[in-house]
Design an enzyme around this catalytic site. Structure first.
Site, PDB file in Angstrom:
ATOM      1  N   ARG A 136      14.587  -9.433   6.427  1.00  0.00           N
ATOM      2  CA  ARG A 136      13.349  -8.727   6.078  1.00  0.00           C
ATOM      3  C   ARG A 136      13.602  -7.288   5.645  1.00  0.00           C
ATOM      4  O   ARG A 136      13.010  -6.802   4.681  1.00  0.00           O
ATOM      5  CB  ARG A 136      12.448  -8.694   7.313  1.00  0.00           C
ATOM      6  CG  ARG A 136      11.157  -9.427   7.163  1.00  0.00           C
ATOM      7  CD  ARG A 136      10.300  -9.177   8.405  1.00  0.00           C
ATOM      8  NE  ARG A 136       9.650  -7.874   8.322  1.00  0.00           N
ATOM      9  CZ  ARG A 136       8.545  -7.646   7.617  1.00  0.00           C
ATOM     10  NH1 ARG A 136       7.969  -8.621   6.954  1.00  0.00           N
ATOM     11  NH2 ARG A 136       8.015  -6.443   7.574  1.00  0.00           N
ATOM     12  N   ARG A 165       2.494 -10.005   2.040  1.00  0.00           N
ATOM     13  CA  ARG A 165       3.534  -9.720   3.028  1.00  0.00           C
ATOM     14  C   ARG A 165       3.321  -8.335   3.633  1.00  0.00           C
ATOM     15  O   ARG A 165       2.740  -7.462   2.990  1.00  0.00           O
ATOM     16  CB  ARG A 165       4.913  -9.806   2.378  1.00  0.00           C
ATOM     17  CG  ARG A 165       5.166 -11.164   1.760  1.00  0.00           C
ATOM     18  CD  ARG A 165       6.547 -11.254   1.181  1.00  0.00           C
ATOM     19  NE  ARG A 165       7.558 -11.298   2.216  1.00  0.00           N
ATOM     20  CZ  ARG A 165       7.956 -12.408   2.814  1.00  0.00           C
ATOM     21  NH1 ARG A 165       7.443 -13.569   2.486  1.00  0.00           N
ATOM     22  NH2 ARG A 165       8.889 -12.366   3.756  1.00  0.00           N
ATOM     23  N   ASN A 175      -4.670  -0.622  -0.245  1.00  0.00           N
ATOM     24  CA  ASN A 175      -4.729  -2.075  -0.121  1.00  0.00           C
ATOM     25  C   ASN A 175      -6.173  -2.525  -0.275  1.00  0.00           C
ATOM     26  O   ASN A 175      -7.097  -1.813   0.135  1.00  0.00           O
ATOM     27  CB  ASN A 175      -4.219  -2.496   1.267  1.00  0.00           C
ATOM     28  CG  ASN A 175      -4.282  -3.999   1.490  1.00  0.00           C
ATOM     29  OD1 ASN A 175      -3.851  -4.785   0.635  1.00  0.00           O
ATOM     30  ND2 ASN A 175      -4.815  -4.416   2.623  1.00  0.00           N
ATOM     31  N   THR A 176      -6.358  -3.700  -0.848  1.00  0.00           N
ATOM     32  CA  THR A 176      -7.687  -4.303  -0.833  1.00  0.00           C
ATOM     33  C   THR A 176      -7.660  -5.533   0.061  1.00  0.00           C
ATOM     34  O   THR A 176      -6.728  -6.339   0.012  1.00  0.00           O
ATOM     35  CB  THR A 176      -8.192  -4.632  -2.252  1.00  0.00           C
ATOM     36  OG1 THR A 176      -9.501  -5.201  -2.143  1.00  0.00           O
ATOM     37  CG2 THR A 176      -7.274  -5.586  -2.997  1.00  0.00           C
ATOM     38  N   HIS A 177      -8.700  -5.631   0.905  1.00  0.00           N
ATOM     39  CA  HIS A 177      -8.744  -6.682   1.928  1.00  0.00           C
ATOM     40  C   HIS A 177     -10.087  -7.412   1.832  1.00  0.00           C
ATOM     41  O   HIS A 177     -11.134  -6.763   1.724  1.00  0.00           O
ATOM     42  CB  HIS A 177      -8.579  -6.060   3.317  1.00  0.00           C
ATOM     43  CG  HIS A 177      -8.590  -7.078   4.405  1.00  0.00           C
ATOM     44  ND1 HIS A 177      -7.510  -7.892   4.670  1.00  0.00           N
ATOM     45  CD2 HIS A 177      -9.562  -7.458   5.271  1.00  0.00           C
ATOM     46  CE1 HIS A 177      -7.822  -8.722   5.652  1.00  0.00           C
ATOM     47  NE2 HIS A 177      -9.064  -8.470   6.039  1.00  0.00           N
ATOM     48  N   ASP A 209      -1.530   2.388   6.358  1.00  0.00           N
ATOM     49  CA  ASP A 209      -0.706   3.075   7.359  1.00  0.00           C
ATOM     50  C   ASP A 209       0.269   2.050   7.935  1.00  0.00           C
ATOM     51  O   ASP A 209       0.454   0.979   7.367  1.00  0.00           O
ATOM     52  CB  ASP A 209      -1.577   3.767   8.416  1.00  0.00           C
ATOM     53  CG  ASP A 209      -2.341   2.784   9.288  1.00  0.00           C
ATOM     54  OD1 ASP A 209      -2.100   1.560   9.187  1.00  0.00           O
ATOM     55  OD2 ASP A 209      -3.191   3.247  10.075  1.00  0.00           O
ATOM     56  N   GLY A 235       0.146   0.146  10.464  1.00  0.00           N
ATOM     57  CA  GLY A 235      -0.410  -1.054  11.090  1.00  0.00           C
ATOM     58  C   GLY A 235      -0.833  -2.083  10.048  1.00  0.00           C
ATOM     59  O   GLY A 235      -0.666  -1.890   8.842  1.00  0.00           O
TER      60      GLY A 235
HETATM   61  C1  GAR Z   1      -7.948 -10.754  -2.751  1.00  0.00           C
HETATM   62  O1  GAR Z   1      -9.208 -11.217  -2.308  1.00  0.00           O
HETATM   63  C2  GAR Z   1      -7.343  -9.815  -1.730  1.00  0.00           C
HETATM   64  O2  GAR Z   1      -8.277  -9.060  -1.025  1.00  0.00           O
HETATM   65  C3  GAR Z   1      -6.653 -10.783  -0.817  1.00  0.00           C
HETATM   66  O3  GAR Z   1      -6.090 -11.733  -1.667  1.00  0.00           O
HETATM   67  C4  GAR Z   1      -6.922 -11.891  -2.818  1.00  0.00           C
HETATM   68  C5  GAR Z   1      -6.057 -11.824  -4.048  1.00  0.00           C
HETATM   69  O4  GAR Z   1      -6.727 -12.282  -5.179  1.00  0.00           O
HETATM   70  N1  GAR Z   1      -5.680 -10.100  -0.050  1.00  0.00           N
HETATM   71  C6  GAR Z   1      -5.388 -10.405   1.209  1.00  0.00           C
HETATM   72  O5  GAR Z   1      -5.900 -11.341   1.806  1.00  0.00           O
HETATM   73  C7  GAR Z   1      -4.337  -9.519   1.843  1.00  0.00           C
HETATM   74  N2  GAR Z   1      -4.151  -9.851   3.223  1.00  0.00           N
HETATM   75  P1  GAR Z   1      -6.111 -12.038  -6.645  1.00  0.00           P
HETATM   76  O6  GAR Z   1      -4.642 -12.471  -6.606  1.00  0.00           O
HETATM   77  O7  GAR Z   1      -6.916 -12.930  -7.534  1.00  0.00           O
HETATM   78  O8  GAR Z   1      -6.269 -10.587  -6.977  1.00  0.00           O
END
Ligand code: GAR
Length: 200
Positions: free
Chosen positions: A65, A91, A107-109, A141, A143
């Site tokens: 890793r 990841r 990041n987008t979640h 960050d 976490g």
């Molecule tokens: C998005 O909804 C993003 O928020 C999520 O994966 C999707 C990617 O879609 N990310 C996570 O779940 C991170 N833990 P995309 O490849 O079509 O942009």
């Protein structure tokens, strides 16, 4: 304009939205490279079609890793990013990676953090019976999905939603939120004061 390096593991619809936005000089940011952990990521086709550089850093090619993580950091750094955008990157990056780009990783979640962090934000909100979910763009960050929040958008959870339908509704809001937030971060900067982050 600000240099964006976008990390992606999947189809890349969020990346596509950023690529559509960056053609406008007023946007203030452009995607200079796409880095993925998956050789089969659809995002690679999007990058190629947009004439944007890309790099694949696949875990299978590394001993452990830490080696993979260091190689990913190098692959990103080569492009001199002002901002590193995790757009569906599945990841977890090490503290060393986060420190190297400290305060410049977003990041987008697909959930309203701090509820439902982790790899299954959509599924977990649904399983919990939440009536509202959405998406969160936040500073990364050390976490997992725990950094200061920059922006959120809510969407309703409907009675007969399944994970796919709900995720698709979230992703419509998410693409707009990510494009808007990254643009503001690029133009005005990110300011973090304790847990609170503001744009410009
Ligand atoms: C998005 O909804 C993003 O928020 C999520 O994966 C999707 C990617 O879609 N990310 C996570 O779940 C991170 N833990 P995309 O490849 O079509 O942009």
């Amino acid at each position: 304009s600000a240099r964006l390096v976008v990390l992606v593991s999947g189809a890349g619809s969020n990346l596509a939205a950023l690529l559509a936005a960056h053609d406008d000089p007023a946007y203030g940011a452009r995607v200079v490279a796409v880095v993925t952990d998956r050789p089969d990521a659809g995002a690679l086709d999007l990058a190629r079609d947009a004439g944007v550089a890309s790099a694949v850093v696949a875990p299978a090619d590394f001993e452990d890793r830490a080696a993979w993580d260091a190689a990913t950091a190098e692959a990103v750094d080569v492009f001199g990013p002002d901002l590193v955008v995790l757009a569906g990157f599945m990841r977890i990056l090490s503290p060393a990676f986060v420190r190297r780009f400290a305060g410049r990783i977003v990041n987008t979640h697909p959930a309203l953090l701090p509820s439902f962090p982790g790899a299954h934000g959509v599924r977990d909100a649904l399983a919990h019976g939440a009536k509202v979910s959405g998406c969160t763009v936040h500073v990364v960050d050390e976490g997992v999905d725990s950094g200061p929040i920059l922006a959120q958008a809510a969407v309703p959870v409907l009675d007969d939603d399944d994970e796919e339908v709900l995720h698709e509704r979230i992703k419509v809001a998410e693409r707009a939120l990510l494009v808007e937030t990254v643009g503001r971060a690029a133009r005005h900067g990110i300011h973090v004061d304790g847990r609170r982050a503001t744009l410009g």
